[in-house]
Design a protein around this motif. Structure first.
Motif, PDB file in Angstrom:
ATOM      1  N   UNK A   1       1.013  -1.201   0.048  1.00  0.00           N
ATOM      2  CA  UNK A   1       0.065  -0.297   0.176  1.00  0.00           C
ATOM      3  C   UNK A   1       0.721   1.076  -0.119  1.00  0.00           C
ATOM      4  N   UNK A   2       0.450   2.249  -0.285  1.00  0.00           N
ATOM      5  CA  UNK A   2       0.979   3.695  -0.596  1.00  0.00           C
ATOM      6  C   UNK A   2       0.291   3.848   0.729  1.00  0.00           C
TER       7      UNK A   2
ATOM      8  N   UNK B   1       0.836   7.034  -6.986  1.00  0.00           N
ATOM      9  CA  UNK B   1       0.351   7.049  -5.503  1.00  0.00           C
ATOM     10  C   UNK B   1      -1.521   6.485  -6.549  1.00  0.00           C
ATOM     11  N   UNK B   2      -1.461   5.508  -6.056  1.00  0.00           N
ATOM     12  CA  UNK B   2      -3.364   5.354  -6.141  1.00  0.00           C
ATOM     13  C   UNK B   2      -4.122   5.390  -5.254  1.00  0.00           C
TER      14      UNK B   2
ATOM     15  N   UNK C   1      -5.484   2.232  -3.353  1.00  0.00           N
ATOM     16  CA  UNK C   1      -4.028   1.127  -2.645  1.00  0.00           C
ATOM     17  C   UNK C   1      -3.327   2.389  -1.569  1.00  0.00           C
ATOM     18  N   UNK C   2      -4.295   2.795  -1.691  1.00  0.00           N
ATOM     19  CA  UNK C   2      -3.232   3.714  -0.220  1.00  0.00           C
ATOM     20  C   UNK C   2      -3.880   3.580   1.139  1.00  0.00           C
ATOM     21  N   UNK C   3      -3.291   3.617   2.898  1.00  0.00           N
ATOM     22  CA  UNK C   3      -4.044   3.534   3.549  1.00  0.00           C
ATOM     23  C   UNK C   3      -2.885   4.758   4.793  1.00  0.00           C
ATOM     24  N   UNK C   4      -4.147   5.347   5.274  1.00  0.00           N
ATOM     25  CA  UNK C   4      -3.954   6.267   5.989  1.00  0.00           C
ATOM     26  C   UNK C   4      -3.685   5.477   7.436  1.00  0.00           C
ATOM     27  N   UNK C   5      -2.269   6.151   8.587  1.00  0.00           N
ATOM     28  CA  UNK C   5      -2.807   5.336   9.611  1.00  0.00           C
ATOM     29  C   UNK C   5      -2.409   6.276  11.104  1.00  0.00           C
ATOM     30  N   UNK C   6      -3.178   6.595  11.753  1.00  0.00           N
ATOM     31  CA  UNK C   6      -3.404   7.823  12.450  1.00  0.00           C
ATOM     32  C   UNK C   6      -2.198   6.848  13.962  1.00  0.00           C
ATOM     33  N   UNK C   7      -1.008   7.185  13.997  1.00  0.00           N
ATOM     34  CA  UNK C   7      -0.101   6.083  15.364  1.00  0.00           C
ATOM     35  C   UNK C   7      -0.071   6.544  16.235  1.00  0.00           C
TER      36      UNK C   7
ATOM     37  N   UNK D   1       4.613   4.359  -2.178  1.00  0.00           N
ATOM     38  CA  UNK D   1       4.897   5.505  -1.699  1.00  0.00           C
ATOM     39  C   UNK D   1       4.636   5.719  -0.312  1.00  0.00           C
ATOM     40  N   UNK D   2       5.759   6.566   0.612  1.00  0.00           N
ATOM     41  CA  UNK D   2       5.300   6.814   1.459  1.00  0.00           C
ATOM     42  C   UNK D   2       4.849   8.144   2.334  1.00  0.00           C
TER      43      UNK D   2
END
Length: 492
Positions: free
Chosen positions: A252-253, A285-286, A289-295, A348-349
């Motif tokens: 994933x991006x 960046x698709x 296929x992009x994931x957002x993460x709150x860390x 991509x990140x």
């Protein structure tokens, strides 16, 4: 009477593997099947060697051939074999056979269990160290409903034989803990590492279900995994459930936001929304296929040296209610977060952060433990074509707007910062709202704790109601019946 000598100290006496297996074997009511795929019959072997297994082991099998395995358990939609879905099918199939073949009129007191694992050990080239799913479905009383403990492991050893032996030890610990430590789930977690070291395997996901675990919050159990050093990070879906990081992040991006989120503010969500808009416009960046993460780092979950579990629950609930994926990690430095993501994806990140966070990244004191110092850390941080999306800050004294163009890093780091800025590694978020820049989590928290008003407009829509209705972060207004938060989801 046991002899004690002056000066003796109390300690946990860890039973040997033989003692654990023998105790189960000698119980005339515990009866079940072993189904192990991919690493031999290592768990079952401990019970055979302990003696008295004829009254415990109904069946031991290894459906190694894929065609045979498919004939027994069915074909997975993704054609994979080392998956949670496969493990659950194995457990259900073996338990169904047990119930059909062992009649209650003849064995009224039998307590059934089905243990299974599906594992891929290290490959011949030693490129992939291996991983697997391990689980048990069982009763604690005859005729009672079934309970389940399902976990995912990653091997750290570089020899297949050692990994097989490690799996056998883990399986024995799991079966013993399921029957004799189920009343203390937190201790059961620690006991999984009896006769094992943390450098042998990692447990990165675990889920408890069934009547004996009805009061267990699996998110708190995941927190224990990080707290006990069993894994570096765990993840929760927007629905608030434990999820396997590899499943969420694979190829994933990834756009990550780190913070205390105590509580989540309008600034946090504005930073997310604007950085996301910029991130998905990047080359290659698709969106799908992009994931957002709150860390949230573990250090941000500590209060007076100990993890405040209720505080953790409050933060996770609010972020999940906003439709976000949440990651709890042991990573204090940003480069470790990027390294962790890199194990699952080459795409991509991006990191979204405020000015203060970027200034801290350029502080040398965080990298003194590295032989290459800050240069080594930055090499790991930026080598994957990572970009930092910087949200501006308003100077509380002068009112000046601080961005990547005028922020001040430590003097010795000035030229290094210029290098990354010039090469497009640090990008300003141009679309911002100056009216919310004076909002800080700590000030909101102080207002909540002191019973003050005026903080409601500083948090995203609906969050104030959740804090009040469910008395999060110590908010007290009126007694309410305990109930779970109804999750809201937003389209990313």
């Amino acid at each position: 009477m046991e002899i004690t000598i002056k000066g003796d100290k109390e300690f946990d006496d860890v039973p040997s593997l033989k003692s654990k297996a023998l105790r189960i074997n000698l119980n005339e009511n515990i009866y079940g099947s072993f189904a192990e795929i991919g690493a031999g019959q290592e768990t079952c072997r401990h019970f055979f060697r302990a003696g008295g297994a004829s009254g415990t082991i109904a069946k031991a099998m290894s459906a190694y051939d894929k065609d045979f395995s498919d004939a027994i358990y069915g074909i997975e939609d993704d054609r994979r074999y080392v998956t949670e879905a496969r493990l659950r099918k194995m457990l259900s199939h073996e338990m169904d056979l047990m119930v059909k073949r062992i009649t209650r009129d003849k064995h009224p007191n039998k307590i059934f269990f089905a243990y299974a694992n599906t594992v891929a050990t290290i490959d011949f080239a030693k490129k992939f160290k291996g991983h697997g799913w391990v689980g048990i479905k069982y009763q604690v009383e005859s005729g009672a409903d079934y309970n389940e403990i399902i976990l995912h492991v990653r091997f750290k050893e570089t020899d297949a034989r050692l990994q097989q032996e490690t799996l056998g030890v883990l399986g024995t610990n799991l079966i013993y803990g399921a029957f004799y430590k189920y009343n203390e789930p937190k201790k059961l977690l620690r006991y999984l590492y009896d006769h094992l070291d943390k450098d042998q395997l990692e447990i990165d996901t675990i889920n408890f279900s069934g009547p004996v675990f009805k009061n267990v919050d699996n998110r708190l159990m995941s927190l224990q995994l990080v707290k006990n050093g069993m894994t570096d990070a765990v993840m929760f879906s927007p629905e608030g459930n434990n999820v396997l990081p590899a499943k969420v992040l694979y190829k994933k991006n990834i756009l990550a936001l780190r913070g205390s989120f105590r509580p989540v503010t309008k600034v946090n969500m504005a930073m997310y929304e604007k950085s996301y808009e910029m991130f998905i416009k990047e080359n290659k960046v698709n969106v799908d296929k992009t994931e957002v993460v709150f860390e949230i780092t573990l250090s941000n979950l500590r209060a007076e040296g100990e993890i405040d579990e209720q505080d953790f629950m409050d933060r996770a609930d609010l972020l999940c209610s906003l439709g976000q994926s949440v990651m709890i990690s042991n990573f204090q430095e940003y480069y470790k977060v990027v390294e962790y993501f890199s194990t699952y994806t080459k795409a991509r990140m991006g990191l979204a952060m405020g000015v203060n966070n970027l200034i801290e990244i350029f502080d040398e004191k965080y990298y003194r433990h590295l032989s290459g110092g800050i240069l080594e850390a930055f090499g790991k941080l930026f080598f994957k074509d990572l970009k930092v999306y910087l949200y501006p800050m308003q100077d509380p004294k002068t009112g000046e707007l601080i961005s990547s163009k005028n922020l001040k890093v430590y003097p010795r780091m000035k030229e290094l910062y210029k290098f990354f800025k010039y090469n497009g590694k640090v990008i300003d978020i141009e679309d911002y709202d100056t009216s919310i820049m004076g909002i800080f989590s700590r000030e909101i928290l102080n207002k909540i704790e002191n019973g003050e008003r005026g903080w409601e407009n500083m948090v995203p829509e609906g969050i104030a109601d959740l804090i009040k209705d469910y008395r999060l972060f110590g908010y007290t207004r009126k007694p309410l019946k305990p109930m779970s938060i109804k999750k809201r989801t937003v389209k990313k």
